[in-house]
Scaffold this motif. Structure first.
Motif, short mmCIF file in Angstrom:
data_model
loop_
_atom_site.label_atom_id
_atom_site.label_comp_id
_atom_site.label_asym_id
_atom_site.label_seq_id
_atom_site.Cartn_x
_atom_site.Cartn_y
_atom_site.Cartn_z
N SER A 96 0.71 -1.14 0.09
CA SER A 96 0.44 -0.04 0.48
C SER A 96 1.10 1.08 -0.24
N ALA A 97 1.67 1.02 1.15
CA ALA A 97 2.30 2.42 1.52
C ALA A 97 3.36 2.78 -0.74
N LEU B 263 -3.20 -0.31 -4.74
CA LEU B 263 -3.53 0.44 -3.19
C LEU B 263 -4.61 -0.18 -2.92
N ARG C 194 0.71 8.74 1.60
CA ARG C 194 1.19 7.64 2.14
C ARG C 194 2.14 6.85 2.92
#
Length: 504
Positions: free
Chosen positions: A100-101, A109, A172
């Motif tokens: 996800s980051a 995502l 993020r």
């Protein structure tokens, strides 16, 4: 051959077992991510060039995945040791957080959030099952008060934490900050964690897995579509009906497997009256909490013009109060029983939600803070005793199934609460605007009605709370919870019984 019911490791009075402390910390870290993206919606829309409806899916897909995976956890936790379950859960969660980051697109995502949720789905049932095995019943209220911090306060603090982080930088960072914390929790957890049970060889009915995924996943997905503003009511209704039908098939399948095999989710848990009452009260409580969590940021940011940071700071005292009171509430439960807490807590929940029906563009912020704090404290007074009573009303061999059922219904209730308040608010607002009312007064009226609906539903919790017993006497010594008035249900010998404890 029938396995022995596990013996509890020796636990000093007033001490929380190390295994439970570690699992509480890990559960807090992973569950925090369920709501941490709520305040990040505007940033996502700008950064990834997506609509508001699309951006909402970073939270919805998390609940959707949890609802699909949690029914499987009862079987999974019986197949692996405590350390294996912990390592797999945290490893999967870490992988999803890193993905996800660094996600280059919205689709990646969403994939990362799915992986995150799959790891998170294992942690709460693992924590609850472990707690019921290693903590003696006379000390469960105090320990469950600490557990409340993880399973109730983490979602409540998510928007506040994200508001603080978003003030510093990109969305993020919400994932970057979590990676080292989760990695340290995983490392130290694996160093200190002992196995408290031995795995059992058992089969899984893959038809049940498929039907459960379609049923619970479809129900959460369909409910989430009611919150969209794109006129998807017909599609949402169809998906909800299909999901409900699949759940009906799932129930019939489990009832058959209870007689001839190993069910994926043992519905004999519902034959225990205290557990069923607790399940109903907790579902309505989570519905009210998530509904308020969705409405308050909309009210404070869209109608009062507050920033995400200011919104987070305003709701933070309520979330912190909920967590700090958890241990004290647990001690009160151990000494006086649950009714002294649950009935006032249910009444406080109704009063807080009723107070929010008076929101306006000029309501003093101290009133908003006070009502939110009252709601959070009332939920803390309710959740800790009800979790303890509900799980304590089950025999040991149903702990894993009971915790997975609680987790599944929590996600469905959260999705329903979110969909309900947004749908009621949007419908009321649209109707008033069509009648010539200005946009802001129309939105205020829509929010008042949405809070009113949640307050009306919360009235049911007072009735349920009055029916709960003050405490479960000797629940662990019972085979089928007869002390709290549960009805005994026949069961094949040796079916699903826990194995002997392995203490390292």
């Amino acid at each position: 051959m029938s396995a022995a019911i596990p013996e509890r490791p020796a636990v000093k009075a007033g001490r929380t077992p190390t295994v439970v402390r570690l699992l509480v910390l890990a559960t807090f870290v992973v569950i925090l991510n369920e709501t941490i993206m709520i305040n990040a919606i505007p940033r996502l829309m700008h950064s990834l060039r997506i609509s508001e409806q699309s951006a909402q899916w970073v939270s919805t897909v998390f609940m959707l995945t949890m609802a699909v995976v949690i029914p499987i956890t009862g079987w999974f936790l019986q197949r692996v040791t405590t350390r294996q379950a912990y390592a797999i859960s945290m490893g999967v969660f870490l992988a999803g957080t890193v993905l996800s980051a660094v996600a280059p697109s919205f689709e990646v995502l969403l994939m990362g959030r799915v992986v995150q949720a799959a790891g998170t789905a294992v942690m709460m049932p693992l924590l609850m099952t472990t707690l019921m095995i290693v903590v003696p019943d006379h000390d469960r209220g105090r320990v469950m008060g600490n557990v409340t911090l993880a399973i109730s306060v983490a979602p409540a603090l998510g928007p506040a934490v994200s508001g603080l982080i978003l003030q510093v930088g990109s969305w993020r960072l919400l994932f970057v900050v979590v990676v080292p914390i989760a990695a340290l929790v995983t490392f130290f957890g694996l160093r200190k964690l002992d196995n408290i049970s031995e795995p059992q060889v058992s089969s899984i009915d893959w038809l049940s897995v498929g039907v459960a995924a379609f049923g619970f996943g479809g129900l959460v997905y369909g409910l989430s579509l009611f919150g969209d503003s794109d006129g998807k009511v017909g599609l949402a209704t169809g998906i909800v009906i299909a999901g409900g039908a699949a759940i009906a098939v799932f129930v019939i399948r489990q009832l058959k497997l209870q007689r001839t095999g190993v069910p994926l989710m043992d519905l004999r848990t519902l034959g225990h009256r205290t557990f069923s009452l607790s399940l109903a009260l907790l579902s309505i409580g989570f519905l009210a909490m998530l509904g308020a969590m969705i409405l308050l940021p909309l009210y404070l940011q869209n109608l009062r013009g507050l920033s995400p940071l200011e919104t987070g700071l305003l709701v933070m005292p309520g979330g912190l109060g909920m967590g700090l009171l958890g241990p004290s509430i647990g001690k009160i439960f151990d000494r006086f029983g649950g009714r002294l807490l649950v009935v006032p807590g249910s009444i406080g929940m109704v009063l807080a939600l009723g107070g929010f029906t008076q929101v306006s563009t000029t309501m003093p912020y101290w009133q908003v803070l006070g009502l939110h704090a009252l709601l959070m404290v009332s939920l803390a007074a309710t959740f800790t005793p009800v979790f303890t009573l509900g799980m304590g009303g089950l025999p040991p061999h149903l702990y894993s199934h009971g915790s997975s059922m609680l987790g599944t219904l929590q996600q469905v209730a959260a999705a329903f609460g979110t969909a309900l308040v947004v749908t009621v608010m949007s419908a009321r607002t649209t109707h008033l605007v069509a009648d010539g009312v200005a946009a802001v007064p129309a939105q205020v009226s829509g929010m008042k009605l949405a809070f009113g609906v949640t307050a009306a539903l919360a009235l049911v919790t007072i009735v349920v709370a009055a029916k709960l017993p003050p405490r479960i006497a000797g629940a662990d010594a019972q085979d089928h919870g007869s002390a709290d008035g549960d009805t005994a249900v026949s069961e094949p010998p040796g079916h699903g019984e826990p194995a002997t404890v392995s203490q390292n």
